[in-house]
Design a protein around this motif. Structure first.
Motif, PDB file in Angstrom:
ATOM      1  N   ALA A 145      92.836  35.931   6.160  1.00 35.76           N
ATOM      2  CA  ALA A 145      92.574  36.712   7.367  1.00 35.76           C
ATOM      3  C   ALA A 145      92.353  35.833   8.596  1.00 35.76           C
ATOM      4  N   GLN A 146      91.588  34.774   8.459  1.00 38.58           N
ATOM      5  CA  GLN A 146      91.277  33.934   9.617  1.00 38.58           C
ATOM      6  C   GLN A 146      92.522  33.257  10.174  1.00 38.58           C
ATOM      7  N   LEU A 173      97.148  32.967  14.154  1.00 37.77           N
ATOM      8  CA  LEU A 173      98.584  32.859  14.441  1.00 37.77           C
ATOM      9  C   LEU A 173      99.217  34.175  14.891  1.00 37.77           C
ATOM     10  N   MET A 174      98.405  35.205  15.168  1.00 35.95           N
ATOM     11  CA  MET A 174      98.963  36.523  15.401  1.00 35.95           C
ATOM     12  C   MET A 174      99.993  36.546  16.518  1.00 35.95           C
ATOM     13  N   ASP A 175      99.713  35.900  17.652  1.00 36.94           N
ATOM     14  CA  ASP A 175     100.671  35.925  18.768  1.00 36.94           C
ATOM     15  C   ASP A 175     101.998  35.288  18.362  1.00 36.94           C
ATOM     16  N   ALA A 176     101.932  34.156  17.660  1.00 37.18           N
ATOM     17  CA  ALA A 176     103.165  33.484  17.228  1.00 37.18           C
ATOM     18  C   ALA A 176     103.910  34.325  16.203  1.00 37.18           C
ATOM     19  N   LEU A 177     103.177  34.988  15.317  1.00 35.76           N
ATOM     20  CA  LEU A 177     103.819  35.831  14.308  1.00 35.76           C
ATOM     21  C   LEU A 177     104.503  37.037  14.950  1.00 35.76           C
ATOM     22  N   VAL A 217      99.512  33.230   4.049  1.00 36.77           N
ATOM     23  CA  VAL A 217      99.160  33.449   2.648  1.00 36.77           C
ATOM     24  C   VAL A 217      98.895  32.115   1.957  1.00 36.77           C
ATOM     25  N   ASP A 218      98.171  32.207   0.842  1.00 33.72           N
ATOM     26  CA  ASP A 218      97.909  31.069  -0.034  1.00 33.72           C
ATOM     27  C   ASP A 218      98.853  31.162  -1.229  1.00 33.72           C
ATOM     28  N   LEU A 219      99.640  30.117  -1.453  1.00 38.85           N
ATOM     29  CA  LEU A 219     100.672  30.141  -2.494  1.00 38.85           C
ATOM     30  C   LEU A 219     100.124  30.011  -3.912  1.00 38.85           C
ATOM     31  N   ARG A 220      98.906  29.552  -4.068  1.00 41.91           N
ATOM     32  CA  ARG A 220      98.461  29.062  -5.367  1.00 41.91           C
ATOM     33  C   ARG A 220      98.260  30.145  -6.426  1.00 41.91           C
ATOM     34  N   GLY A 258     101.732  19.564  -1.601  1.00 38.36           N
ATOM     35  CA  GLY A 258     100.320  19.887  -1.451  1.00 38.36           C
ATOM     36  C   GLY A 258     100.021  20.785  -0.268  1.00 38.36           C
ATOM     37  N   VAL A 259     101.022  21.564   0.173  1.00 42.44           N
ATOM     38  CA  VAL A 259     100.846  22.505   1.281  1.00 42.44           C
ATOM     39  C   VAL A 259     100.751  23.901   0.677  1.00 42.44           C
ATOM     40  N   PHE A 260      99.622  24.561   0.856  1.00 47.41           N
ATOM     41  CA  PHE A 260      99.369  25.828   0.168  1.00 47.41           C
ATOM     42  C   PHE A 260      99.327  27.037   1.096  1.00 47.41           C
ATOM     43  N   GLU A 261      99.101  26.810   2.382  1.00 48.69           N
ATOM     44  CA  GLU A 261      98.964  27.915   3.328  1.00 48.69           C
ATOM     45  C   GLU A 261     100.219  27.997   4.185  1.00 48.69           C
TER      46      GLU A 261
END
Length: 276
Positions: free
Chosen positions: A52-53, A58-62, A85-88, A196-199
């Protein structure tokens, strides 16, 4: 047809399907060993996927991507939004990843580099490239491509009721029956997790049916398995103990469109869809 080889990583712990291109020389003990390892896992508990945070940050960019015509077309009929989202803890309904050295995947952006990650998740529309052959005698049009995602779609355009698509450029996750799945973007997810990039920014689909989720083809994992206590995770593609590795020939995707005209008596009134 090309004789070049494509490298495959296939999840081995959840039973093997009847895949004609699987090499016959793989380690026959690997599936049972992988299944034993997975059986020792604690029952799966879905953790938080939508962040959520970061999504608010990033809302404007999204929102700049939310009105893209190709995204709106891709999401027709679905309930969806954009977020981070978190991929893990995403589940995988896809069994295999194929890596063709002629078409290398782009490297992963750095963690928290949101500009680069947005470009990674919401890339430009994929070019529609294919060879076209026409069998006049059989009234058949043949399209061939090295892109396995080439497919046909119906349209509401009366003049062009069929269109050719090359696959979506969007990174997509989906929730269904209180579990979260990677819907599209498996190779990109693999690249990110390796780095190692999850978000990551994504299209977030709220699926109401298994058809909206996506795993309806025979080469995907079954719905029963996906909702078992030990379902396959996207992360499992990185675990060599759970993966079969082999090479297969490069494949050509072929679409055939046969044109047929008939006349028959009209015995009852037919309801037509009108295109304006």
């Amino acid at each position: 047809m090309s004789h070049k080889q494509v490298h495959v990583r296939e999840l081995a712990a959840w039973g093997l399907d009847d895949y004609e291109f699987r090499a016959g020389t793989f380690d026959r003990t690997k599936p049972s060993q992988a299944e034993h390892l997975v059986a020792q896992r604690t029952p799966f508990q879905q953790s938080t996927v939508v962040l959520a945070q970061e999504s608010a940050q990033l809302m404007d960019a999204l929102l700049e991507h939310a009105t893209r015509p190709d995204l709106l077309d891709e999401m027709t009929g679905l309930t969806w939004s954009l977020g981070v989202v978190d991929l893990r803890s995403l589940l995988a309904f896809q069994r295999r990843l194929s890596f063709n050295p002629e078409f290398p995947h782009p490297p992963a952006p750095a963690a928290k580099n949101w500009t680069a990650l947005l470009d990674f998740s919401f890339g430009p529309a994929k070019p529609v490239l294919f060879d076209r052959l026409q069998d006049t005698a059989a009234h058949t049009l043949v399209l061939q491509s090295t892109n396995p995602n080439l497919h046909l779609r119906t349209t509401i355009d009366a003049a062009f009721p069929l269109s050719v698509h090359a696959g979506g450029p969007f990174f997509e996750v989906a929730s269904y029956r209180d579990r979260w799945f990677l819907r599209d973007g498996y190779h990109r997810a693999y690249t990110l997790l390796q780095a190692g990039v999850f978000e990551v920014p994504a299209v977030i689909v709220r699926a109401n049916t298994i058809e909206e989720l996506g795993p309806t083809k025979p080469w995907f994992f079954s719905e029963e398995l996906l909702f078992s206590e030990t379902p396959p995770l996207v992360l499992d593609f990185l675990n060599d103990e759970l993966v079969l590795e082999y090479n297969r020939p490069a494949l050509i995707k072929t679409l055939r469109i046969t044109m047929e005209e008939t006349l028959s008596p009209q015995h009852q009134e037919i309801n037509h869809e009108h295109c304006n």
